[in-house]
Design a protein around this motif. Structure first.
Motif, short mmCIF file in Angstrom:
data_model
loop_
_atom_site.label_atom_id
_atom_site.label_comp_id
_atom_site.label_asym_id
_atom_site.label_seq_id
_atom_site.Cartn_x
_atom_site.Cartn_y
_atom_site.Cartn_z
N THR A 1 0.85 -1.18 0.00
CA THR A 1 0.00 0.00 0.00
C THR A 1 0.89 1.23 0.00
O THR A 1 2.11 1.14 -0.07
N ALA A 2 0.28 2.40 0.12
CA ALA A 2 1.04 3.64 0.16
C ALA A 2 1.72 3.86 1.51
O ALA A 2 2.58 4.72 1.64
N ALA A 3 1.35 3.08 2.54
CA ALA A 3 1.98 3.20 3.84
C ALA A 3 3.42 2.70 3.78
O ALA A 3 3.76 1.80 3.00
N SER A 4 4.27 3.29 4.63
CA SER A 4 5.69 2.93 4.60
C SER A 4 5.93 1.53 5.16
O SER A 4 6.90 0.87 4.77
N ASP A 5 5.09 1.07 6.06
CA ASP A 5 5.27 -0.26 6.66
C ASP A 5 4.57 -1.31 5.80
O ASP A 5 3.55 -1.04 5.17
N ALA A 6 5.13 -2.52 5.78
CA ALA A 6 4.53 -3.61 5.02
C ALA A 6 4.37 -4.85 5.88
O ALA A 6 4.28 -5.97 5.37
N GLY A 7 4.35 -4.69 7.22
CA GLY A 7 4.23 -5.83 8.10
C GLY A 7 2.91 -6.56 7.93
O GLY A 7 1.84 -5.95 7.99
N GLY A 8 2.98 -7.88 7.73
CA GLY A 8 1.78 -8.68 7.59
C GLY A 8 1.18 -8.70 6.21
O GLY A 8 0.14 -9.34 6.00
N LEU A 9 1.80 -8.04 5.24
CA LEU A 9 1.24 -7.99 3.88
C LEU A 9 1.85 -9.04 2.96
O LEU A 9 1.75 -8.91 1.74
N SER A 10 2.47 -10.04 3.51
CA SER A 10 3.07 -11.10 2.70
C SER A 10 2.85 -12.43 3.38
O SER A 10 2.94 -12.54 4.61
N LEU A 11 2.55 -13.45 2.58
CA LEU A 11 2.34 -14.80 3.10
C LEU A 11 3.13 -15.77 2.25
O LEU A 11 3.01 -15.79 1.02
N ARG A 12 3.95 -16.58 2.90
CA ARG A 12 4.86 -17.48 2.21
C ARG A 12 4.27 -18.89 2.14
O ARG A 12 3.58 -19.34 3.05
N ASP A 13 4.56 -19.57 1.04
CA ASP A 13 4.27 -21.00 0.85
C ASP A 13 2.78 -21.33 0.85
O ASP A 13 2.38 -22.40 1.31
N LEU A 14 1.96 -20.45 0.31
CA LEU A 14 0.57 -20.87 0.09
C LEU A 14 0.49 -21.58 -1.26
O LEU A 14 1.36 -21.37 -2.13
N PRO A 15 -0.49 -22.44 -1.48
CA PRO A 15 -0.58 -23.17 -2.75
C PRO A 15 -0.54 -22.24 -3.94
O PRO A 15 -1.12 -21.15 -3.93
N ALA A 16 0.16 -22.66 -4.99
CA ALA A 16 0.35 -21.80 -6.16
C ALA A 16 -0.98 -21.39 -6.80
O ALA A 16 -1.14 -20.25 -7.23
N ASP A 17 -1.95 -22.32 -6.86
CA ASP A 17 -3.23 -21.96 -7.47
C ASP A 17 -3.99 -20.94 -6.61
O ASP A 17 -4.68 -20.06 -7.12
N ALA A 18 -3.82 -21.03 -5.26
CA ALA A 18 -4.46 -20.05 -4.38
C ALA A 18 -3.81 -18.68 -4.55
O ALA A 18 -4.50 -17.65 -4.53
N ALA A 19 -2.49 -18.64 -4.73
CA ALA A 19 -1.80 -17.37 -4.97
C ALA A 19 -2.27 -16.74 -6.28
O ALA A 19 -2.50 -15.53 -6.36
N ASP A 20 -2.42 -17.56 -7.30
CA ASP A 20 -2.91 -17.04 -8.59
C ASP A 20 -4.35 -16.53 -8.46
O ASP A 20 -4.72 -15.54 -9.10
N GLU A 21 -5.16 -17.20 -7.65
CA GLU A 21 -6.54 -16.76 -7.46
C GLU A 21 -6.59 -15.40 -6.75
O GLU A 21 -7.39 -14.53 -7.11
N LEU A 22 -5.71 -15.20 -5.75
CA LEU A 22 -5.64 -13.90 -5.08
C LEU A 22 -5.17 -12.81 -6.04
O LEU A 22 -5.66 -11.68 -6.01
N LEU A 23 -4.22 -13.16 -6.91
CA LEU A 23 -3.74 -12.18 -7.89
C LEU A 23 -4.85 -11.83 -8.88
O LEU A 23 -5.01 -10.66 -9.26
N ALA A 24 -5.63 -12.81 -9.29
CA ALA A 24 -6.75 -12.54 -10.19
C ALA A 24 -7.81 -11.68 -9.51
O ALA A 24 -8.43 -10.82 -10.15
N TRP A 25 -8.02 -11.89 -8.20
CA TRP A 25 -8.98 -11.06 -7.46
C TRP A 25 -8.51 -9.61 -7.43
O TRP A 25 -9.33 -8.69 -7.51
N TYR A 26 -7.21 -9.38 -7.38
CA TYR A 26 -6.69 -8.02 -7.30
C TYR A 26 -6.77 -7.29 -8.64
O TYR A 26 -6.96 -6.06 -8.67
N ARG A 27 -6.65 -8.00 -9.72
CA ARG A 27 -6.61 -7.36 -11.04
C ARG A 27 -7.89 -6.57 -11.30
O ARG A 27 -8.98 -6.95 -10.85
N PRO A 28 -7.77 -5.45 -12.04
CA PRO A 28 -8.96 -4.61 -12.30
C PRO A 28 -10.05 -5.39 -13.02
O PRO A 28 -9.77 -6.22 -13.89
N ARG A 29 -11.29 -5.09 -12.66
CA ARG A 29 -12.43 -5.72 -13.32
C ARG A 29 -12.71 -5.02 -14.65
O ARG A 29 -12.53 -3.82 -14.78
N ARG A 30 -13.14 -5.77 -15.64
CA ARG A 30 -13.49 -5.20 -16.94
C ARG A 30 -14.99 -5.23 -17.16
O ARG A 30 -15.68 -6.08 -16.64
#
Length: 562
Positions: free
Chosen positions: A533-562
């Motif tokens: 985010t625009a805040a200087s701190d990034a604590g808690g904004l990262s999660l390691r070793d989640l399933p690859a398909d779940a990571a892709d699903e979160l990335l798809a959720w973030y992408r702009p809607r058309r």
């Protein structure tokens, strides 16, 4: 256009002429939002300097460190029996204070602040004159703070937090205000910010005045009772850090005794060790227990002072948070500037079902009362089951997310990888430890203190084992508590073991999202998901070793809607 034509075009039964007159009467010039004498207190008009008492306060602050340095420099003569050193110290302190008083007076003379139509103008500097104008719409939070010395003289400082506050530093700070003046100025800054954002409600004179009176009343208020304050201070104790500090002080004290030749561990070390060997274990355990207990007491007292007087008030467009006993901090933040909310739980609070709630804002101006940069404490001690109700009253944009989000868990491969990361350092650290010992033995550097070698080895191994167990336990707890998920517009990430962080971030506040995987992660079918985010701190904004398909699903959720 004739009246008949207007009736034909307008809605039947509506007096268009009267409507136009009403619109003209409601129209208010833009500059009147800032220049309305009835809205702005007369005491805030024109250019202002800090209260003259601030000259003395700043001189005390500037001279205190120099006086301590002078006292440290003259300490050997004093302990040697030269009582004339006290008079030298008094004279030196008087001279230092006089110089600092003169410098403080010059700085006070050329430092002013003024409310203008464009923004608040801050001027400073004698030779290099600097004028900074902060637009009202750029003010994110206003922190009202007062150190112990400031409170003695009844003075308060305002820190104006903008997107560039980290680089502005002291230039965006208004110091030396009286309590009533500081409160009025903060209210006026937020009133003008509302006007600049186009959110000010204007209309007939009486209606506008009524709206201003309404805005001055908090919509929700929270505080801590006496029992809750004690539990908040006790459950946030950092006794481990305090104990380490006491151990360091003990080691430094022993080293000083050796330098003063009051303790001869080189010549009499073997005799000393032989005498205390039978009781060394109980002595060490007693010392550690005492250090831990003293550290807990110090930490409890520090938290009690920090949380005392906690109070949060929510207004129409901002939240005001106050806490602190000796050093009072009052922060007002615009709700629209909150980037994400963090729910923090230490190990004790996890066991009793309580948490601390804080909000991350844009570029907060450094640490204040122990708070990390960009973090504003919203509630120091609240039941987990009551967090949604609290957010609904204070930060409505983040309410109901924890109850509505469907959260997933990490797989077993993430647990295995977490344990490996926790233990992989141990064999390397052990090898380095024994390698250093072998080099010292080879060079005969430890010949004179060989009696200390065996206890050091035993203590080092025990500490490394304790650390290893702690890291493994933390890794397993982090794996078991890790969660990820989202609602339609909010992201939820749960990370951490002994200290658990639950992050709630609105998608519109996220500036970027990233999925990355190293070769080992790709082989295991996992990835790391992170957002910023625009805040200087990034604590808690990262999660390691989640399933690859779940990571892709979160990335798809973030992408702009058309």
């Amino acid at each position: 256009m004739s009246a008949g034509e207007k009736d034909a075009l307008g809605t039947p039964g509506v007096d268009v002429n009267g409507l136009e007159k009403d619109l003209e009467r409601l129209a208010v010039p833009e500059h009147s939002l800032f220049e309305d004498a009835d809205a702005t207190p007369a005491a805030l008009l024109g250019a202002h300097r800090a209260n003259p008492l601030s000259v003395v306060v700043e001189a005390f602050k500037m001279s205190s460190g120099l006086v301590v340095f002078a006292a440290f420099f003259l300490a050997p003569d004093f302990f040697a029996g030269d009582l004339g050193t006290l008079s030298k110290l008094v004279l030196a302190a008087a001279a230092i204070f006089a110089v600092c008083l003169l410098l403080s007076l010059v700085a006070w003379r050329f430092r002013t602040w003024e409310l203008t139509a464009e923004g608040v103008r801050l001027c400073r500097g004698l030779f290099n004159r600097r004028s900074l104008t902060i637009p009202y719409e750029h003010i994110h939070t206003v922190t009202m703070s007062s150190s112990l010395l400031d409170r003695v003289f009844g003075l308060i400082s305002l820190d104006l937090d903008t997107g560039a506050a980290a680089s502005e530093g002291e230039a965006s700070k208004i110091s030396g205000l009286r309590a009533g003046e500081a409160g009025d100025l903060r209210e006026e800054l937020f009133r003008r910010r509302r006007a600049a954002d186009g959110r000010a409600m204007v209309g007939e004179e009486g209606s506008a005045a009524a709206d201003r009176r309404l805005e001055e009343q908090p919509l929700a208020t929270f505080s801590l009772a006496g029992r809750e304050l004690v539990l908040a201070a006790a459950s946030q104790m950092s006794a481990g850090g305090q104990a380490i500090a006491l151990v360091v002080l003990l080691v430094n004290g022993v080293n000083q005794l050796i330098e003063w030749e009051l303790l001869d561990v080189v010549g009499k070390g073997s005799e000393l060790m032989a005498g205390i060997a039978p009781m060394i274990v109980p002595v060490v355990l007693a010392f550690l227990a005492t250090a831990f207990l003293l550290g807990a007491v110090v930490s409890f007292a520090a938290n009690l002072v920090r949380y005392a007087g906690y109070r949060v008030e929510r207004y129409a467009d901002r939240v005001v948070v106050e806490h602190g006993l000796l050093s009072r901090s009052s922060r007002a933040l615009a709700m629209g500037r909150v980037q994400y909310v963090v729910v923090r739980q230490g190990i004790i609070r996890q066991l009793i079902g309580y948490a601390e709630v804080s909000a991350q804002v844009v570029s907060a101006p450094g640490e204040t009362d122990g708070e990390p940069s960009g973090s504003v404490l919203m509630h120091p001690f609240i039941r987990v089951s009551e967090i949604d109700a609290f957010l609904a009253q204070v930060l409505p944009d983040y309410a109901g997310v924890l109850a509505n989000a469907e959260l997933g868990r990490l797989g077993r491969v993430a647990r295995r990888r977490a344990v490996v990361r926790a233990v992989i350092w141990w064999p390397f650290a052990t090898a380095i430890f024994f390698g250093v010992h072998w080099l010292f033995g080879l060079s005969d550097l430890l010949a004179n203190v060989g009696w200390l070698l065996e206890p050091m080895l035993v203590a080092g191994m025990l500490l490394s084992v304790v650390l290893l167990v702690g890291l493994v336990a933390d890794a397993l707890r982090a794996w078991g508590s890790a969660r990820y998920g989202h609602t339609v517009r909010e992201l939820v990430l749960v990370t951490g073991g002994l200290t658990r962080l639950t992050v709630i971030a609105v998608r519109s506040r996220l500036q970027r999202a990233e999925v990355r995987a190293n070769p080992f992660q790709r082989r295991a079918g996992v990835a790391t998901f992170s957002v910023r985010t625009a805040a200087s701190d990034a604590g808690g904004l990262s999660l390691r070793d989640l399933p690859a398909d779940a990571a892709d699903e979160l990335l798809a959720w973030y992408r702009p809607r058309r």
